[in-house]
Design a protein around this motif. Structure first.
Motif, PDB file in Angstrom:
ATOM      1  N   ILE A  48     -48.380  47.138  -4.768  1.00  0.00           N
ATOM      2  CA  ILE A  48     -47.566  47.635  -5.881  1.00  0.00           C
ATOM      3  C   ILE A  48     -47.468  46.574  -6.967  1.00  0.00           C
ATOM      4  O   ILE A  48     -47.652  46.866  -8.154  1.00  0.00           O
ATOM      5  N   TYR A  49     -47.197  45.342  -6.563  1.00  0.00           N
ATOM      6  CA  TYR A  49     -47.105  44.251  -7.535  1.00  0.00           C
ATOM      7  C   TYR A  49     -48.392  44.150  -8.356  1.00  0.00           C
ATOM      8  O   TYR A  49     -48.356  44.091  -9.584  1.00  0.00           O
ATOM      9  N   ALA A  50     -49.528  44.155  -7.676  1.00  0.00           N
ATOM     10  CA  ALA A  50     -50.817  44.023  -8.366  1.00  0.00           C
ATOM     11  C   ALA A  50     -51.111  45.225  -9.252  1.00  0.00           C
ATOM     12  O   ALA A  50     -51.700  45.077 -10.328  1.00  0.00           O
ATOM     13  N   ASN A  51     -50.705  46.408  -8.836  1.00  0.00           N
ATOM     14  CA  ASN A  51     -50.963  47.614  -9.620  1.00  0.00           C
ATOM     15  C   ASN A  51     -50.078  47.708 -10.855  1.00  0.00           C
ATOM     16  O   ASN A  51     -50.481  48.268 -11.870  1.00  0.00           O
ATOM     17  N   VAL A  52     -48.867  47.170 -10.780  1.00  0.00           N
ATOM     18  CA  VAL A  52     -47.895  47.315 -11.861  1.00  0.00           C
ATOM     19  C   VAL A  52     -47.993  46.192 -12.890  1.00  0.00           C
ATOM     20  O   VAL A  52     -47.751  46.410 -14.072  1.00  0.00           O
ATOM     21  N   ILE A  53     -48.366  45.007 -12.465  1.00  0.00           N
ATOM     22  CA  ILE A  53     -48.364  43.866 -13.386  1.00  0.00           C
ATOM     23  C   ILE A  53     -49.334  44.110 -14.545  1.00  0.00           C
ATOM     24  O   ILE A  53     -50.403  44.705 -14.367  1.00  0.00           O
ATOM     25  N   GLU A  54     -48.935  43.689 -15.730  1.00  0.00           N
ATOM     26  CA  GLU A  54     -49.752  43.867 -16.934  1.00  0.00           C
ATOM     27  C   GLU A  54     -49.945  42.524 -17.620  1.00  0.00           C
ATOM     28  O   GLU A  54     -49.063  41.672 -17.596  1.00  0.00           O
ATOM     29  N   MET A  55     -51.114  42.384 -18.245  1.00  0.00           N
ATOM     30  CA  MET A  55     -51.441  41.176 -18.997  1.00  0.00           C
ATOM     31  C   MET A  55     -52.011  41.566 -20.343  1.00  0.00           C
ATOM     32  O   MET A  55     -52.606  42.634 -20.477  1.00  0.00           O
ATOM     33  N   ASP A  56     -51.840  40.687 -21.307  1.00  0.00           N
ATOM     34  CA  ASP A  56     -52.453  40.933 -22.605  1.00  0.00           C
ATOM     35  C   ASP A  56     -53.919  40.504 -22.559  1.00  0.00           C
ATOM     36  O   ASP A  56     -54.427  40.085 -21.514  1.00  0.00           O
ATOM     37  N   GLU A  57     -54.587  40.599 -23.678  1.00  0.00           N
ATOM     38  CA  GLU A  57     -56.023  40.297 -23.730  1.00  0.00           C
ATOM     39  C   GLU A  57     -56.342  38.832 -23.435  1.00  0.00           C
ATOM     40  O   GLU A  57     -57.483  38.485 -23.119  1.00  0.00           O
ATOM     41  N   ASN A  58     -55.332  37.969 -23.487  1.00  0.00           N
ATOM     42  CA  ASN A  58     -55.527  36.545 -23.169  1.00  0.00           C
ATOM     43  C   ASN A  58     -55.110  36.197 -21.745  1.00  0.00           C
ATOM     44  O   ASN A  58     -55.157  35.033 -21.362  1.00  0.00           O
ATOM     45  N   GLY A  59     -54.695  37.205 -20.999  1.00  0.00           N
ATOM     46  CA  GLY A  59     -54.297  36.976 -19.621  1.00  0.00           C
ATOM     47  C   GLY A  59     -52.839  36.603 -19.436  1.00  0.00           C
ATOM     48  O   GLY A  59     -52.413  36.299 -18.331  1.00  0.00           O
ATOM     49  N   LYS A  60     -52.052  36.652 -20.511  1.00  0.00           N
ATOM     50  CA  LYS A  60     -50.627  36.339 -20.402  1.00  0.00           C
ATOM     51  C   LYS A  60     -49.904  37.519 -19.747  1.00  0.00           C
ATOM     52  O   LYS A  60     -50.023  38.658 -20.191  1.00  0.00           O
ATOM     53  N   VAL A  61     -49.144  37.225 -18.695  1.00  0.00           N
ATOM     54  CA  VAL A  61     -48.401  38.264 -17.992  1.00  0.00           C
ATOM     55  C   VAL A  61     -47.264  38.761 -18.882  1.00  0.00           C
ATOM     56  O   VAL A  61     -46.525  37.975 -19.464  1.00  0.00           O
ATOM     57  N   LEU A  62     -47.145  40.085 -18.969  1.00  0.00           N
ATOM     58  CA  LEU A  62     -46.171  40.702 -19.858  1.00  0.00           C
ATOM     59  C   LEU A  62     -44.947  41.260 -19.138  1.00  0.00           C
ATOM     60  O   LEU A  62     -43.916  41.478 -19.775  1.00  0.00           O
ATOM     61  N   ASN A  63     -45.047  41.498 -17.844  1.00  0.00           N
ATOM     62  CA  ASN A  63     -43.961  42.207 -17.152  1.00  0.00           C
ATOM     63  C   ASN A  63     -43.747  41.723 -15.717  1.00  0.00           C
ATOM     64  O   ASN A  63     -43.567  42.528 -14.805  1.00  0.00           O
ATOM     65  N   SER A  64     -43.740  40.430 -15.505  1.00  0.00           N
ATOM     66  CA  SER A  64     -43.678  39.915 -14.133  1.00  0.00           C
ATOM     67  C   SER A  64     -42.413  40.362 -13.401  1.00  0.00           C
ATOM     68  O   SER A  64     -42.487  40.760 -12.233  1.00  0.00           O
ATOM     69  N   LYS A  65     -41.257  40.309 -14.030  1.00  0.00           N
ATOM     70  CA  LYS A  65     -40.013  40.704 -13.350  1.00  0.00           C
ATOM     71  C   LYS A  65     -40.014  42.194 -13.023  1.00  0.00           C
ATOM     72  O   LYS A  65     -39.554  42.598 -11.953  1.00  0.00           O
ATOM     73  N   TYR A  66     -40.527  43.015 -13.920  1.00  0.00           N
ATOM     74  CA  TYR A  66     -40.605  44.451 -13.654  1.00  0.00           C
ATOM     75  C   TYR A  66     -41.527  44.714 -12.467  1.00  0.00           C
ATOM     76  O   TYR A  66     -41.201  45.510 -11.582  1.00  0.00           O
ATOM     77  N   ALA A  67     -42.673  44.041 -12.421  1.00  0.00           N
ATOM     78  CA  ALA A  67     -43.599  44.213 -11.299  1.00  0.00           C
ATOM     79  C   ALA A  67     -42.937  43.785  -9.988  1.00  0.00           C
ATOM     80  O   ALA A  67     -43.109  44.439  -8.959  1.00  0.00           O
ATOM     81  N   GLU A  68     -42.167  42.700 -10.029  1.00  0.00           N
ATOM     82  CA  GLU A  68     -41.452  42.251  -8.833  1.00  0.00           C
ATOM     83  C   GLU A  68     -40.436  43.293  -8.367  1.00  0.00           C
ATOM     84  O   GLU A  68     -40.334  43.575  -7.171  1.00  0.00           O
ATOM     85  N   ILE A  69     -39.689  43.852  -9.305  1.00  0.00           N
ATOM     86  CA  ILE A  69     -38.679  44.852  -8.948  1.00  0.00           C
ATOM     87  C   ILE A  69     -39.334  46.084  -8.333  1.00  0.00           C
ATOM     88  O   ILE A  69     -38.888  46.587  -7.299  1.00  0.00           O
ATOM     89  N   ARG A  70     -40.392  46.577  -8.961  1.00  0.00           N
ATOM     90  CA  ARG A  70     -41.079  47.761  -8.414  1.00  0.00           C
ATOM     91  C   ARG A  70     -41.594  47.471  -7.008  1.00  0.00           C
ATOM     92  O   ARG A  70     -41.487  48.311  -6.120  1.00  0.00           O
ATOM     93  N   ALA A  71     -42.142  46.281  -6.808  1.00  0.00           N
ATOM     94  CA  ALA A  71     -42.691  45.922  -5.502  1.00  0.00           C
ATOM     95  C   ALA A  71     -41.591  45.746  -4.461  1.00  0.00           C
ATOM     96  O   ALA A  71     -41.682  46.288  -3.354  1.00  0.00           O
ATOM     97  N   THR A  72     -40.555  45.008  -4.791  1.00  0.00           N
ATOM     98  CA  THR A  72     -39.509  44.743  -3.809  1.00  0.00           C
ATOM     99  C   THR A  72     -38.631  45.965  -3.549  1.00  0.00           C
ATOM    100  O   THR A  72     -38.066  46.092  -2.457  1.00  0.00           O
ATOM    101  N   ASP A  73     -38.531  46.861  -4.504  1.00  0.00           N
ATOM    102  CA  ASP A  73     -37.799  48.101  -4.238  1.00  0.00           C
ATOM    103  C   ASP A  73     -38.457  48.895  -3.108  1.00  0.00           C
ATOM    104  O   ASP A  73     -37.776  49.615  -2.377  1.00  0.00           O
ATOM    105  N   TYR A  74     -39.760  48.749  -2.951  1.00  0.00           N
ATOM    106  CA  TYR A  74     -40.435  49.405  -1.830  1.00  0.00           C
ATOM    107  C   TYR A  74     -39.849  48.915  -0.505  1.00  0.00           C
ATOM    108  O   TYR A  74     -39.566  49.707   0.400  1.00  0.00           O
TER     109      TYR A  74
END
Length: 97
Positions: A48-74
């Motif tokens: 879930i973490y890997a599927n939800v995390i997003e990066m910009d064109e330079n590889g900068k993570v845009l939503n790390s906390k959101y990805a963590e929440i979605r993953a840990t809510d599982y």
């Protein structure tokens, strides 16, 4: 292409808090035994973490906390039948590749 430092840092931080039993979204949930007893639950968290995390064109993570929440809510839902993930997971969030 290599993973960006931004993603590597986000993954390392998430992995540390998951492995140490100290993730802020899982306070009061005894999930560490799942690593040995039910590893597929942990596998799903990282998927879930890997599927939800997003990066910009330079590889900068845009939503790390959101990805963590979605993953840990599982895990919250997995360990506590009274907890419901909101919004419910979309199929693409749960895919195992």
């Amino acid at each position: 292409m290599k993973l960006s430092n931004s993603f590597s840092g986000a993954l390392r931080t998430f992995s540390y808090f998951m492995a140490s039993g100290t993730h802020y979204n899982l306070v009061g949930i005894d999930y560490l035994p799942l690593y040995g007893d039910e590893p597929s639950a942990i596998e799903q968290v990282f998927a879930i973490y890997a599927n939800v995390i997003e990066m910009d064109e330079n590889g900068k993570v845009l939503n790390s906390k959101y990805a963590e929440i979605r993953a840990t809510d599982y895990l919250k839902q997995y360990c506590n039948e009274n907890f419901k993930v909101e919004p419910p997971y979309k199929d693409w969030e749960l895919e195992l590749y």
